[in-house]
Write an enzyme that holds these catalytic residues in place. Structure first.
Site, mmCIF file in Angstrom:
data_model
loop_
_atom_site.group_PDB
_atom_site.id
_atom_site.type_symbol
_atom_site.label_atom_id
_atom_site.label_comp_id
_atom_site.label_asym_id
_atom_site.label_seq_id
_atom_site.Cartn_x
_atom_site.Cartn_y
_atom_site.Cartn_z
ATOM 1 N N LYS A 1 0.860 -1.182 0.000
ATOM 2 C CA LYS A 1 0.000 0.000 0.000
ATOM 3 C C LYS A 1 0.898 1.234 0.000
ATOM 4 O O LYS A 1 1.132 1.861 1.037
ATOM 5 C CB LYS A 1 -0.921 -0.063 1.235
HETATM 6 N N1 PPE Z 1 -8.062 -1.423 -2.935
HETATM 7 C C1 PPE Z 1 -7.439 -0.231 -2.780
HETATM 8 C C2 PPE Z 1 -6.690 0.344 -3.918
HETATM 9 C C3 PPE Z 1 -7.503 0.416 -1.548
HETATM 10 O O1 PPE Z 1 -6.880 1.582 -1.397
HETATM 11 C C4 PPE Z 1 -8.243 -0.153 -0.495
HETATM 12 C C5 PPE Z 1 -8.342 0.543 0.823
HETATM 13 C C6 PPE Z 1 -8.874 -1.394 -0.701
HETATM 14 C C7 PPE Z 1 -8.752 -2.000 -1.945
HETATM 15 C C8 PPE Z 1 -9.626 -2.109 0.389
HETATM 16 O O2 PPE Z 1 -8.736 -2.553 1.373
HETATM 17 P P1 PPE Z 1 -9.184 -2.742 2.895
HETATM 18 O O3 PPE Z 1 -9.373 -1.382 3.448
HETATM 19 O O4 PPE Z 1 -8.050 -3.464 3.525
HETATM 20 O O5 PPE Z 1 -10.437 -3.520 2.887
HETATM 21 N N2 PPE Z 1 -8.321 1.943 0.749
HETATM 22 C C9 PPE Z 1 -8.049 2.707 1.934
HETATM 23 C C10 PPE Z 1 -7.724 4.146 1.636
HETATM 24 C C11 PPE Z 1 -8.842 4.990 1.169
HETATM 25 C C12 PPE Z 1 -8.459 6.447 1.032
HETATM 26 O O6 PPE Z 1 -9.118 7.125 0.259
HETATM 27 O O7 PPE Z 1 -7.531 6.904 1.737
HETATM 28 C C13 PPE Z 1 -9.150 2.534 2.966
HETATM 29 O O8 PPE Z 1 -10.261 2.120 2.626
HETATM 30 O O9 PPE Z 1 -8.872 2.784 4.130
#
Ligand code: PPE
Length: 304
Positions: free
Chosen positions: A156
């Site tokens: 990330k």
């Molecule tokens: N894909 C991406 C690209 C992504 O950034 C997130 C989380 C997810 C999938 C889902 O991952 P999870 O949160 O582990 O279920 N994105 C984070 C950042 C958002 C932002 O705008 O800042 C979040 O949801 O916290």
């Protein structure tokens, strides 16, 4: 953004307004930064953090991929998150750990840069605003999701989010709520900050990790819910046209939670009924708020 009291920086709690860095911070210039997004929810037993360990393990894995030495153990980071929530004293918040190459030398080689680690928290309401509640109007982006041969998407890293921002801005400028990105093979990957799920003929599916997505902690939770409820579930690739003809579609993520997608590129999704999404969304809400016993193992109670 509403200020809370404290931010944790390199092992110490500082006042919100003192959590500043130099404009020549290396990571700001070259995107050499990794982060996490975690949520703390109110439960009958007080505030609790959802799947804290899994998020911090992903943080450590992101660091490993990028050859970053965080200098703090999982236990120390865990304790810092919990203490931050205690100090900020709000029931529900979003927790953002970040590690980046600090101020020092410039130039493209971050090896040898000092790595700074910070954890902030703030109150973050509905991620997609009203659309997240009513149903999202999405568009398939003209931007291709970053290819993991160029940037490791399972780390990330802040750099990946330049790609997300381009897709998001394009969607908003065209009058949609959110983007859906295809990968370089033309199959569905994910949203700019969300994973995506599809239901067709009562079968639930989501793109596999090999499609170049962030393996979401929420995605993993949804998969476990589906298994426990005995739903038919596959990890498989789908194309743009399969999105259009889905019976149900939804985004999942820490920030967004579970959000229905009601339209893609002007095609209405399904027939207005969301039996599978509704069940999964309810179970997710119950789990994060400590109302689902089998998933209480995923909560870390903050306690005073
Ligand atoms: N894909 C991406 C690209 C992504 O950034 C997130 C989380 C997810 C999938 C889902 O991952 P999870 O949160 O582990 O279920 N994105 C984070 C950042 C958002 C932002 O705008 O800042 C979040 O949801 O916290």
């Amino acid at each position: 953004m509403k200020e809370l009291k404290r931010i944790w920086m390199d092992g110490k709690f500082v006042k919100w307004q003192d959590a500043n860095i130099h404009v020549l911070t290396h990571g700001l210039h070259y995107g050499y930064a990794i982060f996490e997004g975690i949520r703390c929810f109110s439960t009958p037993k007080g505030p609790a953090v959802f799947r804290l360990r899994e998020h911090l393990e992903r943080f450590q894995n992101s660091a490993k991929i990028y050859r970053m030495d965080l200098g703090f153990s999982l236990k120390e980071l865990e304790e810092a998150c919990l203490e931050l929530v205690r100090q900020n004293g709000v029931k529900e918040s979003y927790i953002r750990p970040i590690a980046f190459s600090a101020y020092g030398e410039m130039g493209l080689n971050p090896l040898g840069s000092r790595i700074s680690v910070a954890i902030a928290s703030w109150e973050w309401g509905a991620y997609l605003g009203e659309a997240g509640e009513k149903g999202v109007r999405a568009t398939v982006s003209s931007w291709v999701r970053v290819d993991s041969r160029a940037l490791p998407v399972q780390a990330k890293c802040s750099s990946n989010y330049a790609n997300s921002a381009l897709a998001k801005m394009e969607a908003i400028a065209a009058g949609y709520d959110e983007a859906i990105l295809l990968n370089s093979h033309g199959v569905v990957a994910e949203g700019p900050g969300e994973n995506i799920f599809r239901v067709k003929d009562r079968v639930l599916s989501t793109p596999p990790a090999s499609s170049g997505i962030l393996r979401g902690v929420t995605r993993d939770s949804i998969i476990q819910f589906a298994r426990d409820m005995g739903m038919t579930f596959y990890r498989n690739d789908s194309t743009k046209e399969e999105l259009y003809t889905s019976d149900e579609l939804f985004f999942s993520g820490t920030a967004v939670g579970v959000a229905k997608i009601r339209e893609v590129d002007g095609r209405k999704i399904g027939n207005g009924e969301w039996p599978i999404t509704d069940r999964l969304k309810k179970l997710y809400e119950d789990a994060v708020h400590g109302r689902a016993k089998p998933y209480e193992k995923w909560l870390t109670y903050v306690k005073a």
